[in-house]
Design an enzyme around this catalytic site. Structure first.
Site, PDB file in Angstrom:
ATOM      1  N   GLY A  52       7.088   4.719   8.426  1.00 44.39           N
ATOM      2  CA  GLY A  52       6.432   5.539   8.794  1.00 44.39           C
ATOM      3  C   GLY A  52       6.987   6.685   9.917  1.00 44.39           C
ATOM      4  O   GLY A  52       8.014   6.388  10.987  1.00 44.39           O
ATOM      5  N   SER A  53       5.226   6.807  10.451  1.00 45.27           N
ATOM      6  CA  SER A  53       5.530   7.283  12.262  1.00 45.27           C
ATOM      7  C   SER A  53       5.459   6.149  12.981  1.00 45.27           C
ATOM      8  O   SER A  53       5.362   5.537  13.199  1.00 45.27           O
ATOM      9  CB  SER A  53       4.529   8.616  12.537  1.00 45.27           C
ATOM     10  N   THR A  54       6.266   6.644  13.943  1.00 40.03           N
ATOM     11  CA  THR A  54       6.086   5.414  15.944  1.00 40.03           C
ATOM     12  C   THR A  54       4.867   5.768  16.145  1.00 40.03           C
ATOM     13  O   THR A  54       4.848   4.180  16.203  1.00 40.03           O
ATOM     14  CB  THR A  54       6.966   6.595  16.132  1.00 40.03           C
ATOM     15  N   LYS A  91       0.889  -1.233  -0.442  1.00 39.92           N
ATOM     16  CA  LYS A  91       0.013   0.178  -0.360  1.00 39.92           C
ATOM     17  C   LYS A  91       1.295   1.247  -0.203  1.00 39.92           C
ATOM     18  O   LYS A  91       1.614   0.769   0.840  1.00 39.92           O
ATOM     19  CB  LYS A  91      -1.331  -0.130   1.002  1.00 39.92           C
ATOM     20  N   VAL A 101       1.687   5.369  14.360  1.00 42.11           N
ATOM     21  CA  VAL A 101       1.276   4.274  13.264  1.00 42.11           C
ATOM     22  C   VAL A 101       2.317   2.925  13.143  1.00 42.11           C
ATOM     23  O   VAL A 101       1.791   1.854  13.709  1.00 42.11           O
ATOM     24  CB  VAL A 101       1.613   4.705  11.918  1.00 42.11           C
ATOM     25  N   GLY A 102       3.837   2.727  13.693  1.00 37.99           N
ATOM     26  CA  GLY A 102       4.344   1.687  13.394  1.00 37.99           C
ATOM     27  C   GLY A 102       4.057   0.652  14.619  1.00 37.99           C
ATOM     28  O   GLY A 102       3.942  -0.507  15.286  1.00 37.99           O
ATOM     29  N   GLU A 154      10.086   0.445  10.682  1.00 34.54           N
ATOM     30  CA  GLU A 154      11.409   1.797  10.211  1.00 34.54           C
ATOM     31  C   GLU A 154      10.773   3.089  10.222  1.00 34.54           C
ATOM     32  O   GLU A 154      10.195   3.522   9.821  1.00 34.54           O
ATOM     33  CB  GLU A 154      12.216   1.658   9.047  1.00 34.54           C
ATOM     34  N   CYS A 199      13.721  10.556   7.459  1.00 36.34           N
ATOM     35  CA  CYS A 199      13.687   9.889   9.162  1.00 36.34           C
ATOM     36  C   CYS A 199      14.998   9.980   9.207  1.00 36.34           C
ATOM     37  O   CYS A 199      15.060   9.942  10.587  1.00 36.34           O
ATOM     38  CB  CYS A 199      13.347   8.547   9.094  1.00 36.34           C
ATOM     39  N   GLU A 252      10.091  14.843  16.709  1.00 36.41           N
ATOM     40  CA  GLU A 252      10.142  14.205  15.379  1.00 36.41           C
ATOM     41  C   GLU A 252       9.962  15.689  14.336  1.00 36.41           C
ATOM     42  O   GLU A 252       8.209  15.728  13.976  1.00 36.41           O
ATOM     43  CB  GLU A 252      10.532  13.033  14.277  1.00 36.41           C
TER      44      GLU A 252
HETATM   45  P1  NAI Z   1       1.762   7.919   8.990  1.00 36.18           P
HETATM   46  O1  NAI Z   1       2.611   7.219   9.591  1.00 36.18           O
HETATM   47  O2  NAI Z   1       0.100   8.214   9.332  1.00 36.18           O
HETATM   48  O3  NAI Z   1       1.845   7.374   6.850  1.00 36.18           O
HETATM   49  C1  NAI Z   1       2.367   5.869   6.613  1.00 36.18           C
HETATM   50  C2  NAI Z   1       2.178   5.741   6.612  1.00 36.18           C
HETATM   51  O4  NAI Z   1       1.518   4.385   7.122  1.00 36.18           O
HETATM   52  C3  NAI Z   1       1.459   5.323   4.991  1.00 36.18           C
HETATM   53  O5  NAI Z   1       1.336   4.750   3.998  1.00 36.18           O
HETATM   54  C4  NAI Z   1      -0.240   5.489   6.240  1.00 36.18           C
HETATM   55  O6  NAI Z   1      -1.742   5.849   5.129  1.00 36.18           O
HETATM   56  C5  NAI Z   1       0.135   4.170   6.487  1.00 36.18           C
HETATM   57  N1  NAI Z   1      -0.919   3.909   7.542  1.00 36.18           N
HETATM   58  C6  NAI Z   1      -1.734   5.234   8.539  1.00 36.18           C
HETATM   59  N2  NAI Z   1      -2.425   5.339   9.586  1.00 36.18           N
HETATM   60  C7  NAI Z   1      -2.100   3.611   9.175  1.00 36.18           C
HETATM   61  C8  NAI Z   1      -2.548   2.965   9.868  1.00 36.18           C
HETATM   62  N3  NAI Z   1      -3.744   2.820  11.337  1.00 36.18           N
HETATM   63  N4  NAI Z   1      -2.675   1.497   9.826  1.00 36.18           N
HETATM   64  C9  NAI Z   1      -1.678   1.229   8.906  1.00 36.18           C
HETATM   65  N5  NAI Z   1      -1.158   1.898   7.996  1.00 36.18           N
HETATM   66  C10 NAI Z   1      -1.305   3.374   8.404  1.00 36.18           C
HETATM   67  O7  NAI Z   1       2.684   9.286   8.819  1.00 36.18           O
HETATM   68  P2  NAI Z   1       2.055  10.948   8.542  1.00 36.18           P
HETATM   69  O8  NAI Z   1       0.657  10.877   9.218  1.00 36.18           O
HETATM   70  O9  NAI Z   1       1.996  10.741   6.649  1.00 36.18           O
HETATM   71  O10 NAI Z   1       3.643  11.547   9.190  1.00 36.18           O
HETATM   72  C11 NAI Z   1       3.156  11.838  10.205  1.00 36.18           C
HETATM   73  C12 NAI Z   1       4.369  12.030  11.065  1.00 36.18           C
HETATM   74  O11 NAI Z   1       5.366  10.421  10.512  1.00 36.18           O
HETATM   75  C13 NAI Z   1       5.123  13.331  10.072  1.00 36.18           C
HETATM   76  O12 NAI Z   1       5.541  14.078  10.418  1.00 36.18           O
HETATM   77  C14 NAI Z   1       7.311  12.387  10.510  1.00 36.18           C
HETATM   78  O13 NAI Z   1       7.619  12.167  11.274  1.00 36.18           O
HETATM   79  C15 NAI Z   1       6.247  10.879  10.440  1.00 36.18           C
HETATM   80  N6  NAI Z   1       6.475  10.395   8.759  1.00 36.18           N
HETATM   81  C16 NAI Z   1       7.945   9.331   9.106  1.00 36.18           C
HETATM   82  C17 NAI Z   1       8.572   8.835   7.499  1.00 36.18           C
HETATM   83  C18 NAI Z   1      10.005   7.718   8.309  1.00 36.18           C
HETATM   84  O14 NAI Z   1      10.365   7.914   7.267  1.00 36.18           O
HETATM   85  N7  NAI Z   1      10.190   6.680   8.882  1.00 36.18           N
HETATM   86  C19 NAI Z   1       7.582   8.805   6.783  1.00 36.18           C
HETATM   87  C20 NAI Z   1       6.630   9.523   7.004  1.00 36.18           C
HETATM   88  C21 NAI Z   1       6.667  10.513   8.444  1.00 36.18           C
END
Ligand code: NAI
Ligand code: MG
Length: 496
Positions: free
Chosen positions: A244-246, A191, A248-249, A267, A301, A398
């Site tokens: 993605g975000s911690t 996804k 959601v991780g 990650e 990140c 972050e």
């Molecule tokens: P996010 O963690 O919500 O999004 C990343 C991915 O997770 C997207 O594909 C999203 O659709 C998916 N996702 C969101 N909620 C989910 C759930 N409940 N179950 C499964 N998948 C889910 O990150 P967002 O809201 O775009 O950004 C927020 C913060 O996260 C940023 O400000 C940054 O601090 C961090 N982030 C870190 C990243 C990294 O490379 N480690 C990349 C993107 C965001």
């Protein structure tokens, strides 16, 4: 391939590119069960580019069904050499279409076209080629036990892998997940981020063109709480890899515990320290440190968002750092000399601006920036805070934007202690000409990557991942293979 899911769009540079909008399941672009769509936006203008089909839980089920059938009936019988040839073919096709892929990445994400073409695309292609090379080199061992027994191990694929990727490096993140997963013989349901669905769908068409059997790679556009959560909870997905975000991780790990205990790799975020000693080459330290935090508009990140500068060069460093910031071009991602484009979304823009407000309220010195750049799109001026102390939010959390927090230090012990005052452990950097100090500090920092006299160096063959709350597991390099295989032990009694 139905023409309902292909459209030509005109780029800001006047060129036309073909865009795919369907869900990619079983090598076809299809509609979702609910027939819903959502819009993706050009962050440089805030305007809609196009709408794409939105996957729900039901579509995840269909994709998982396709991936399961492909795994059991087809992919398991394709040997490593053949898998390697397919992956190399994919890399060739991406190279052929590099201009279009870079342009689409720039349009949907906002990163400069020149950067997408010279950084994101070449590394993405390298990743597929690197893992293509592993396909026929994944094997177990013979283990000596007793003379009348024979024991060997096999490194088998895990099965159907789920992948959930973010928006900051859409093509790269796709390759970091698909490269090792396919090399090890798994099938995948991936996804993309709802903010950047377009380039992955273009690559989907290339997977088909390269000759991958149907169902091996399935790519869904959709939202986290629906399609993403369905992947994380799915009983027939054997492993999930998330970037993605911690926050959601944590939900991904819980979803595994609540469902089938699928293997999880994460990650996540970072708040990486970048330590500049007085003996470093100051101009080099300024250049790399700038790149360390402002590359990809701070949306990395591993961004070096906490810069610690030794007191005797502090003022000098800051002066040069500010001058460097004033010399870079912020603006249209399709201009050749643009270094910094827009943030990904209004939501991220607002988040970053609220961090900037908190820095001001908590008493840090705002040396530069702190405001919107221009009047359309989600651009933020490069923002430098100095005299930041450890308790301020901008030093702790972050920000994921073009905002750096700079502080002073005197001694090695002091700066190491400060570097560790975070729950994260993704990356760190040290600038010094003293090689033994560089090595001692690198060894003592609790971070998955340490850069010395540089920043943001990545290679397909060098592992990347987090200590502490920055994640679980390593991506890239040989280490990634362990996360996409499981080891079987076969014990044979030769006497019977
Ligand atoms: P996010 O963690 O919500 O999004 C990343 C991915 O997770 C997207 O594909 C999203 O659709 C998916 N996702 C969101 N909620 C989910 C759930 N409940 N179950 C499964 N998948 C889910 O990150 P967002 O809201 O775009 O950004 C927020 C913060 O996260 C940023 O400000 C940054 O601090 C961090 N982030 C870190 C990243 C990294 O490379 N480690 C990349 C993107 C965001
Ligand atoms: Mg977009």
């Amino acid at each position: 391939m139905s023409s309902n899911y292909e459209e030509n769009i005109t780029l800001p540079n006047g060129k036309t590119v073909k865009v795919y909008t369907g869900l990619f399941i079983n090598n076809e672009f299809v509609d979702s069960i609910d027939r819903k769509r959502f819009e993706t936006i050009n962050p440089a203008t805030g305007k809609v580019i196009i709408s794409v089909v939105e996957a729900s839980e039901k579509d995840v089920d269909i994709a998982v069904e396709a991936a399961t059938k492909a795994f059991n009936e087809e992919w398991i019988h394709v040997n490593g050499q053949e898998r390697g040839k397919l992956m190399n073919k994919l890399a060739d096709l991406m190279e052929r279409d590099i201009d279009e892929l870079a342009a689409l990445e720039s349009l949907d994400n906002g990163k400069p076209y020149a950067v997408a073409k010279s950084v994101d695309l070449p590394l993405t292609i390298d990743v597929y080629r690197y893992f293509a090379g592993w396909c026929d080199k994944i094997h177990g061992k013979v283990i000596e036990t007793q003379n009348d027994k024979f024991c060997y191990t096999r490194h088998e694929p895990i099965g159907v892998c789920g992948a959930i990727i973010p928006w900051n490096f859409p093509l790269l993140m796709q390759s970091w997940k698909l490269g090792p997963a396919l090399a090890c013989g798994n099938t995948v349901v991936l996804k993309t981020s709802e903010l950047t669905p377009l380039t992955a769908l273009k690559v989907a068409a290339l997977f088909k063109e390269a000759g991958f059997p149907k169902g091996v790679v399935n790519i869904l556009s959709g939202f986290g709480p629906t399609a993403g959560a369905a992947i994380a909870h799915h009983m027939k997905i054997d492993k999930v890899a998330f970037t993605g975000s911690t926050a959601v991780g944590r939900t991904i790990l819980k979803a595994s515990a609540d469902s089938n205990l699928k293997k999880v790799t994460l990650e996540l975020g970072g708040k990486s320290p970048n330590i500049i000693f007085a003996d470093s080459d100051l101009d080099e330290a300024v250049k790399w440190s700038y790149h360390g935090i402002f590359f990809n508009h701070g949306q990395c990140c591993c961004a070096g968002s906490r810069v610690y500068v030794q007191d005797s060069i502090y003022d000098n460093f800051i002066e040069k750092f500010k001058a460097h910031a004033q010399s870079v071009k912020v603006g249209d991602p399709f201009h050749d000399d643009t270094y910094q484009g827009p943030q990904i979304s209004q939501r991220q823009f607002d988040r970053i601006m609220s961090y900037i407000e908190s820095g001001k309220e908590e008493g840090a010195t705002l040396l530069l920036g702190g405001k919107q750049h221009g009047d359309e799109g989600f651009f933020i001026c490069p923002t430098i805070f100095t005299d930041v102390n450890e308790n301020m939010k901008i030093m702790q959390e972050e920000i994921f934007g073009p905002v750096v927090a700079i502080a002073k230090f005197k001694t090695v012990d002091e700066v190491i202690e400060k570097a560790h005052l975070t729950t994260y452990g993704l990356a760190a950097a040290v600038f010094t000409k003293d090689i033994s100090r560089a090595i001692k500090i690198s060894n003592s920092l609790r971070a998955g990557t340490v850069w010395v006299n540089c920043y943001n160096l990545f290679n397909a063959n060098t592992p990347f991942g987090g200590y502490k709350e920055s994640g679980i597991g390593r991506e890239l390099g040989k280490y990634a293979l362990e996360l996409y295989t499981q080891v079987k032990t076969v014990q044979i009694n030769l006497e019977s």
